[in-house]
Structure formats: structure tokens, C-alpha cells
Motif scaffolding. Structure first.
Motif, PDB file in Angstrom:
ATOM      1  N   MET A 187      28.810  15.605-109.032  1.00  0.00           N
ATOM      2  CA  MET A 187      28.239  15.557-107.695  1.00  0.00           C
ATOM      3  C   MET A 187      28.074  16.953-107.114  1.00  0.00           C
ATOM      4  N   ALA A 188      28.953  17.863-107.508  1.00  0.00           N
ATOM      5  CA  ALA A 188      28.886  19.221-106.953  1.00  0.00           C
ATOM      6  C   ALA A 188      27.735  20.012-107.547  1.00  0.00           C
ATOM      7  N   ILE A 189      27.169  19.505-108.648  1.00  0.00           N
ATOM      8  CA  ILE A 189      26.187  20.288-109.395  1.00  0.00           C
ATOM      9  C   ILE A 189      24.891  20.481-108.622  1.00  0.00           C
ATOM     10  N   THR A 190      24.460  19.412-107.945  1.00  0.00           N
ATOM     11  CA  THR A 190      23.175  19.464-107.249  1.00  0.00           C
ATOM     12  C   THR A 190      23.080  20.693-106.354  1.00  0.00           C
ATOM     13  N   GLU A 191      24.167  20.920-105.620  1.00  0.00           N
ATOM     14  CA  GLU A 191      24.180  22.031-104.684  1.00  0.00           C
ATOM     15  C   GLU A 191      24.105  23.368-105.425  1.00  0.00           C
ATOM     16  N   LEU A 192      24.790  23.415-106.582  1.00  0.00           N
ATOM     17  CA  LEU A 192      24.872  24.678-107.311  1.00  0.00           C
ATOM     18  C   LEU A 192      23.554  25.060-107.976  1.00  0.00           C
ATOM     19  N   LEU A 193      22.781  24.045-108.363  1.00  0.00           N
ATOM     20  CA  LEU A 193      21.594  24.334-109.161  1.00  0.00           C
ATOM     21  C   LEU A 193      20.441  24.864-108.327  1.00  0.00           C
ATOM     22  N   GLN A 194      20.479  24.645-107.021  1.00  0.00           N
ATOM     23  CA  GLN A 194      19.337  25.031-106.201  1.00  0.00           C
ATOM     24  C   GLN A 194      19.176  26.541-106.180  1.00  0.00           C
ATOM     25  N   GLY A 195      17.939  26.972-106.356  1.00  0.00           N
ATOM     26  CA  GLY A 195      17.649  28.394-106.304  1.00  0.00           C
ATOM     27  C   GLY A 195      18.016  29.144-107.565  1.00  0.00           C
ATOM     28  N   LYS A 196      18.362  28.405-108.617  1.00  0.00           N
ATOM     29  CA  LYS A 196      18.711  29.072-109.874  1.00  0.00           C
ATOM     30  C   LYS A 196      17.515  29.034-110.832  1.00  0.00           C
ATOM     31  N   LEU A 197      17.644  29.836-111.884  1.00  0.00           N
ATOM     32  CA  LEU A 197      16.622  29.820-112.924  1.00  0.00           C
ATOM     33  C   LEU A 197      16.933  28.695-113.912  1.00  0.00           C
ATOM     34  N   ILE A 198      15.920  28.306-114.686  1.00  0.00           N
ATOM     35  CA  ILE A 198      16.126  27.192-115.613  1.00  0.00           C
ATOM     36  C   ILE A 198      17.237  27.503-116.608  1.00  0.00           C
ATOM     37  N   GLY A 199      17.276  28.760-117.039  1.00  0.00           N
ATOM     38  CA  GLY A 199      18.349  29.144-117.961  1.00  0.00           C
ATOM     39  C   GLY A 199      19.720  28.954-117.346  1.00  0.00           C
TER      40      GLY A 199
END
Lengths: 381, 472
Positions: free
Chosen positions: A351-363
Motif C-alpha cells: 500500500m505504501a508503494i503507490t506514494e513512493l512511485l510517483q514522480g520516479k523514473l521507470i527504472g
């Protein structure tokens, strides 16, 4: 900008219409690095991820509901299928809860054997994490090196339980089979080679410039946010949360063992990786202590095939390689559990992942997802 | 180090297995032609073929046939042989890679098809031949059809400037010793991008599209440091011609019948360009690995991120074209590294032993050394991220290659104008012989090398400091 929203008929999710500079990338459920059947819709602007919609449920088998229609012993093999990389822990979780309701006294040798099995399984699970983390970043060799050792752990666990993945080893009142001298020799042989291998793992990735640059400072997860999502285990410990149920809420023989709880404060992917690497060392130490001090005696307290626990309920939690696996069992005094509920660590962690992935690169998306090490059998149950 | 190599202490068999692979791949040619005491190809089958075509020229002249026909005949036969050899080498380098990688990873690699799995490339080829070429729904059929061709053809064309060896009369065994050979190589590199982008665009797949975007950005960026490195070598050699670049690294040694004694900076001894161009070599190698889409720069086909990148939607023979093109490209990159920095297909001659090995063997050894390093990188390194890839190129490699370029240019000018007045007038390479001037050149060369080493140590120390800070 005001993007027009269109309904994705397939997922039932409102998606913004694709434009020249933004489009949706469907990652999974069949994708090499989603660790099973995770599906995530990424709205991307070039390589940048601006919006994340995770979709889970592709591996739902209604483990909890099925458990209600089986006797207690019949519910145990179902748990094997939840976190299929750490099946021992699932057995342990249900066993501990049911034993708490029944107030079972477990023989000392059985308690030690449980710890042995759990820690060996933790090694197997973390080894797989080590390998796939490398693979996610494009390094092939760590995967093969980790699987070389994991194969030996699996061999030992297979000797102990008769199964490679779905062990069904830890039972109410003890464990399924005793540890023979042959198994003990095999474990000792494995431990002899495992320490040098751990050093090798460190050499291969810890001092690797590219690995560090891919992992350090990537996916920094503040502890407050993680705790708000109920994240536990190595991920929380990598953000400075000094909490390990083996030490803080010990069961079975865990109080007898000396081990450290590795904690990091960087909160990034590298810290999560490092914590697991350290945990492997500590698990190895526990296994060694276990072999040295294994008491004699019964390996199981004989129980009837169909037993009726007294009316009551219990919530217990144990520390799995992924965090806190809680089990809530309600017994109505019949041979069937009235209700079984699992608090799966992978689910909360994810559940915490969604927040972390925003604004990141695909890698980075791949790296962060890999560092969370979710198991989808457990997320979906 | 052992961890980096992937060897394990507990499995000494790994090392022996690796030695066995080395022997199978290159040991046999090392030993057997090595018994012949020559650096050039001896008067044997190659020389006879060479002589045959030379004689054929007179036959053509006698019969009054047009000379163009003779040229065409020679060119076509050369091309046929070279393409065949290169395709075989390309196919078998997949086998070599799989074996080397396998032994680094404690595996055996292919063992089933033929002895040591030696027929594996053949089996793979047959398998791919039999497969259906699937064109995805909504794909641009023309792009999808032509993209593999456009990737494969430039790769194959690059083999025109590959010098496989040298005959005793000084003739290089290559299809054509173009007088713009290195420029030709650079332009082919730019051409290959087109096919990759067509493949990604024509596939109607988002992963392919990402792969294509990445490939174009990456290949176009890394062309630039490569061009600067090549040009630095051209400054030293004084020519874009492959043969001249090779000769100028063998001043003392290469005094064959037709070869002039050419010197780098007027030095009185042979010097591979890896010494004065250490910085250039490092940059060229890194950029070359990126140019051939290999780990750690395999972003266009990053399987953990983009499934298979630009060739996700290709099957059967079309996929085989991409696959083979990749290995042919590595072959060409290794060739260029050998030609530019490692003295080409010639090997050193030990004064009391005479010539060491035949030039074909030397070429194979050097080629394999480069190829092995590329595989080694794949065995030990993870992949870079897109932004890191770009910043590595534009912030590190490009300034370094430019520094190297201007440093080389200034050095050569200084040597020419101040210390080698005799060679001043000629535009060609500096002719050695004046030892005094040569030594001054050598000293300045040492300074350049020392500068490179100092820069290297500084970078290394900085990275260690960063590591210490990170871990402490």
C-alpha cells in the motif's frame, strides 16, 4: 491542463485520456519484474511516472474463507499457499494463534526445531530477494549465486518437511518430523559454505558503484508514512523502526537466542537491501546456535486429528521475512474455525508503494518494487 | 576481485572449466599457428589465394577484359568470404558468451547440442528459421518488415573495414582499405539507429516505443565521445585509413617489404595507441559498450523494465536479425578497439624468438580479449538508469574525450613544430629517425600518460570517499 477522463472498460478505472506527451503504460500482470501477478498502471510523461494505479487480486484464492470449511489441521496446508516463499512462517502464524486459544504446551525440542525451520526459511526467502533485486537492476550473476545457496536451503527444508515449497511442517503441538542426524549434518555442511557466500554477495553488489547509484537515495520512505500504512518488517527497519517480533514479542524458543536486529536510517532502497543482507547473517547465527544447543526430547505433542479448541479467539503475530504476519482466529468450539483472518505484511507494505512511485523514473519503479519484495500469494490470499 | 569475476573459491572446477572454454575458443589457434614463426600470415593458403587474384589481374589484362570486372570479382569474392566468416563469428560469439557467462555464474551453459554445446548456435538458428514472423495487430507492416533489415545491413557493412590479418607483403586481409575507413565506421553507427527506431515505432507497443526512445537518445549521444576518441587516434596516425592506423603503431616492427617505418611522435620504438591514448581508450571502450547496447548500458532492451525493448514484438527470423546484428556490432566494436588501440592484427616479435604468432591468431586473441571484457561486464554489473546514462555521456565521457582530443592535438603540434622540424613540411605522419626529437616526444608522452593516471587516481579517490561517506 484538464485532461479528459475515459473509463477503462477492462479495469473499471477512470483514466485520463492519453495525449502526445502523456500515456499510460500497463505494467503487469505478466511482466518480468512485477514479482508475480502485480499489475500497475503508470501514467508516464516520457520516462517519468506521474500517476500510479496498482491493481491487485489476480491471485485471490479465498484462503480465509476456505479455512472456515476445513478442520484446523486442514486449514494449515492452505496457509502454505499464501507467502509461497516463506511457507514455514504461514504455518507458524496459524499454529501460534490456535495454540494460544488451546493453551498448548509445546515440547522444548519442537520449539527449537520451529526456530530452526523458520530461520532456514528466512534465509531462503532473503536469498531469493537478493537474487531478484539484482535481476531487477539488470545484474544476472547475483541471481545465480543466490539460487546456488537457496537450492541447498531448499534441499535441507525438503529433507525436514518432505516438500520444497509448501512445507506444511510446523503443526499444532510441534513439528511434523524430527530432525535426524543426517539432516543435521546437511545443515552444518550448508552453514560452512554459507558464511563465505555471504561475503561473496557483499563483494558482488555492496561495493558496486552502479548498484549503489541505482539504490542509494531512491525511493526514500519516511517512517511516519510507512507506519501510517502499517508497513512492518525489513522495510520499516530500513527506515529506522527498531521493531522485530522475534525480539519484541517472542514465541517458541526465540528468547533463548542471541541475535541482533539490524536497523538502518537511510530509508532508501539500498537500506532495505542492506537490512535484508544483515538479517541473513543474523539468521545464519540463529541457525548455528540452534544446531549447537538443540535439546533432546519429543518433537511434537501428540494431538488428535480432529480436535475442538475451546470457545475463544486469539490474535497473534510473528515476524516473517516480509514483516508482521498476524493471524486472527475465532473458535466456536467446533472442529471448524469460525473465522480466520490474516494480516498479510506484503499487502500492507504494498500500500505504501503507490506514494513512493510517483514522480520516479521507470527504472526506479522496478527498483522500488523489488526492494519491497512483495509476494502476491500473500497480498491476494 | 574474485567476486567481480564471479569465480568462487569453493568451486575450483569453475576456473578449470573457464580455462577449458578459453582453450576451446582460442587455445587451439594459439598453439598451432603459433608454431609457425611468423607475425604476418605465412606463405600458405591465404598467400596463394592472394597471389591467385593478383595473377588473375594479368590474365584479365592479357585477354583484354575490362579491369572493372576484375575489381568486381575480387570485391564480391572477398565480401562473400567475409560475410560468411563474420556471420559464423557472430553466431559463435553467442555460444562463447553463454559459456563464459555460465562459468562466471556457476553454471555450465549449453551442453546438450553437440560436444560442449558447440552446435547450439546452429540449433538456435534452425529454431528461429522455423518460427512464424508475427506482426502485431495495428503495427506498421512496412516498418515492421524493414526494420530488422535496416539494423542488420549497417552491421554487416561495417565488416568491410575489418582487417583479419596481414600477409607477408604487407597487404591487410580486408575487403576494402577505404581511405575514409574510420569515418565510414562512424557513419554506419549513426545509420543503425534508424532501424531500431523503425522497429520500435512500427511495433505498436508501448514498451517497444520506450525502447526506441531510449535507443535513439543513447546511440546518438554516445556517438559523440566515440567520434572524439577516433579523431584523437587519427591525429596520431595522420590518416583515416585503417592500414595506416595499424602501421603507425608498429614503427620499428613493421618493416616489411612494402611498409614504411612510421612512427608515433617520432618515437624510436613501436607503441600501441593504448599507451598515449589511455584516456581515449577508456572512454572509447565505455562508449562502445553503450553503442552496442550491452550491459550496463542495455537500457533499450532492459528486460526487467521494458520486457524486451524495441524488439519485443519480433519473432522468428526477424528477431534473429536483431540478435545477430547485436553480435556483429560487438564484433565490429571489438575490431575497432583492436585497430585503434591494440595494434591491429599484428603481434609483437620477440627478438630472440622471432615473430610470435600469426597475425590472424593475434587478431583473434585481441578480439576475444575485448569481447571477454564485454561479457565480463555483463556478468558483474547492473544496469544504469536513463538519467544516469545520459549524464555519464554528456557530463563525464564527452568532456574527457574532448580533453583527450585537444591534448593529443596540442602535443602532436608541439612535437611537430618545435622538435621535429624535418617532418614539418609533410602533412603525413611524422617520420621517425631523429632520436633526440623522439625522446622529447616520448617524455611529453609520459607526461600525458601521467596526467591520465593522476586523473584516474583522483576519480578513484573521490569515488572511494563517496563510498566511505555512504557506508560510514
Amino acid at each position: 491542463m484538464g485532461y479528459e477522463e475515459v473509463l477503462s472498460t477492462e479495469t473499471g478505472i477512470l483514466l485520463e485520456r492519453e495525449s502526445e506527451d502523456r500515456f499510460w503504460l500497463n505494467m503487469g500482470p505478466q511482466h518480468p519484474s512485477t514479482h508475480g501477478v502485480f499489475r500497475v498502471l503508470l501514467e508516464t510523461e516520457g520516462e517519468m511516472v506521474v500517476k500510479v494505479i496498482p491493481i491487485i487480486g489476480y491471485l485471490h484464492r479465498a484462503v480465509e474463507k476456505l479455512s472456515e470449511n476445513r478442520q484446523y489441521l486442514g486449514a494449515l496446508p492452505l496457509t502454505d499457499r499464501m507467502d509461497y516463499l516463506a511457507a514455514m512462517f504461514n504455518n507458524m502464524a496459524l499454529t501460534r494463534s490456535v495454540e494460544t486459544i488451546m493453551g498448548t504446551e509445546v515440547p522444548v525440542r519442537a520449539q527449537w526445531l520451529r526456530v530452526l525451520a523458520l530461520e532456514l526459511n528466512r534465509l531462503a526467502s532473503h536469498l531469493l530477494f537478493y537474487g531478484t533485486m539484482g535481476l531487477d537492476l539488470g545484474a544476472l550473476t547475483p541471481f545465480f549465486h543466490a539460487f546456488r545457496e537457496r537450492e541447498r536451503v531448499q534441499y535441507v527444508l525438503e529433507m525436514m518437511s518432505g516438500q520444497r515449497i509448501t512445507f506444511n511442517y510446523i503443526r499444532y503441538g510441534g513439528v511434523r518430523g524430527d530432525l535426524t542426524t543426517g539432516m543435521e549434518t546437511e545443515i552444518r555442511k550448508f552453514m560452512e559454505t554459507f558464511r563465505p557466500s555471504l561475503k561473496e554477495y557483499r563483494t558482488l553488489l555492496l561495493e558496486n558503484e552502479i548498484f549503489a547509484s541505482r539504490m542509494k537515495g531512491v525511493g526514500v520512505a519516511p517512517l511516519e508514512r510507512l507506519l501510517a500504512y502499517g508497513v512492518t518488517g525489513p522495510i520499516a527497519r530500513a527506515s529506522g523502526h527498531d521493531w522485530d517480533l522475534r525480539r519484541d514479542d517472542p514465541h517458541d524458543a526465540y528468547p533463548e537466542f542471541r541475535f541482533e536486529v539490524p536497523v538502518a536510517h537511510e530509508s532508501d532502497c539500498f537500506a532495505r537491501w542492506w537490512v535484508r543482507l544483515r538479517e541473513m547473517e543474523e539468521s545464519a547465527a540463529i541457525v548455528e546456535q540452534c544446531l549447537d544447543g538443540l535439546p533432546a526430547g519429543e518433537h511434537v505433542k501428540r494431538m488428535p486429528f480432529f480436535f475442538k479448541p475451546p470457545k475463544g479467539e486469539a490474535y497473534t503475530a510473528i515476524e516473517t521475512p516480509r514483516g508482521e504476519l498476524g493471524t486472527y482466529v475465532i473458535s466456536d468450539g467446533t472442529v471448524f474455525p469460525y473465522r480466520v483472518r490474516y494480516r498479510a505484511p506484503s499487502f500492507c507494505n504494498l500500500m505504501a508503494i503507490t506514494e513512493l512511485l510517483q514522480g520516479k523514473l521507470i527504472g526506479d519503479v522496478v527498483a522500488i518494487l523489488g526492494s519491497f519484495d512483495p509476494v502476491f500469494g500473500e497480498v491476494d490470499r | 576481485m574474485s567476486g567481480l569475476l564471479g569465480f568462487t573459491r569453493r568451486h575450483p572446477g569453475t576456473v578449470w572449466g573457464f580455462a577449458a572454454v578459453l582453450f576451446v575458443a582460442f587455445g587451439a589457434p594459439l598453439i598451432f599457428p603459433g608454431l609457425m614463426k611468423v607475425g604476418n600470415i605465412p606463405d600458405g593458403v591465404f598467400a596463394s589465394i592472394h597471389q591467385f587474384f593478383l595473377d588473375l589481374r594479368f590474365t584479365f589484362a592479357d585477354r583484354g577484359w575490362p579491369m572493372g570486372a576484375w575489381h568486381t570479382l575480387v570485391l564480391v569474392s572477398k565480401l562473400a568470404v567475409v560475410f560468411l566468416v563474420v556471420l559464423l563469428v557472430g553466431a559463435y560469439s553467442t555460444w562463447t558468451e553463454r559459456k563464459v557467462l555460465a562459468y562466471m555464474q556457476d553454471r555450465l551453459g549449453p551442453t546438450r547440442v553437440g560436444r560442449f554445446g558447440l552446435l547450439q548456435p546452429l540449433a538456435d538458428g534452425i529454431k528461429l528459421l522455423q518460427k512464424e514472423c508475427i506482426v502485431p495487430l495495428g503495427a506498421d507492416r512496412n516498418f515492421h518488415y524493414w526494420a530488422p533489415v535496416l539494423v542488420f545491413v549497417p552491421a554487416l557493412l561495417g565488416t568491410v573495414i575489418v582487417p583479419f590479418g596481414r600477409l607477408q607483403d604487407g597487404t591487410l586481409m580486408m575487403v576494402s582499405d577505404l581511405n575514409v575507413g574510420l569515418l565510414y565506421f562512424l557513419s554506419l553507427g549513426a545509420f543503425g539507429v534508424l532501424g531500431i527506431f523503425m522497429a520500435s515505432w512500427g511495433s505498436n507497443n508501448k514498451y517497444s516505443a520506450y525502447g526506441g526512445f531510449r535507443a535513439v537518445a543513447q546511440l546518438v549521444s554516445y556517438e559523440i565521445p566515440i567520434a572524439f576518441c577516433v579523431m584523437s587516434v587519427v591525429i596520431l596516425a595522420g590518416s583515416l585509413k585503417v592500414s595506416t592506423v595499424i602501421e603507425s603503431q608498429w614503427m620499428v616492427y613493421s618493416t616489411g617489404a612494402n611498409t614504411p617505418a612510421v612512427s608515433v611522435l617520432g618515437l624510436p620504438f613501436a607503441l600501441w595507441f593504448i599507451v598515449p591514448q589511455l584516456l581515449g581508450f577508456v572512454v572509447f571502450f565505455i562508449a562502445g559498450v553503450a553503442e552496442t547496447n550491452r550491459t550496463p548500458f542495455d537500457l533499450p532492451e532492459a528486460e526487467s523494465e521494458l520486457v524486451s525493448g524495441f524488439h519485443t514484438e519480433f519473432t522468428g527470423l526477424r528477431f534473429a536479425f536483431f540478435f545477430l546484428a547485436e553480435y556483429v556490432n560487438i564484433f565490429i566494436f571489438a575490431t575497432l578497439t583492436t585497430v585503434l588501440y591494440l595494434g591491429g592484427p599484428l603481434g609483437p616479435r620477440i627478438w630472440f624468438l622471432g615473430e610470435t604468432l600469426s597475425s590472424i591468431t593475434w587478431f583473434a586473441v585481441k578480439l576475444f580479449a575485448v569481447f571477454f571484457t564485454v561479457v565480463w561486464l555483463r556478468g558483474s554489473l547492473p544496469r544504469l538508469r536513463v538519467d544516469q546514462l545520459m549524464s555519464l555521456c554528456w557530463k563525464r565521457l564527452l568532456p574527457l574525450s574532448m580533453l583527450n582530443f585537444f591534448g593529443t592535438a596540442v602535443l602532436v603540434l608541439l612535437v611537430r613544430w618545435y622538435w621535429s622540424p624535418a617532418a614539418n613540411s609533410a602533412m603525413g605522419p611524422i617520420v621517425g629517425g631523429e632520436h633526440a626529437s623522439g625522446w622529447i616526444g616520448f617524455i611529453s608522452l609520459l607526461l600525458l600518460v601521467a596526467g591520465g593516471v593522476v586523473a584516474w587516481v583522483a576519480v578513484e579517490r573521490a569515488s572511494r570517499r563517496r563510498k566511505r561517506e555512504a557506508s560510514g
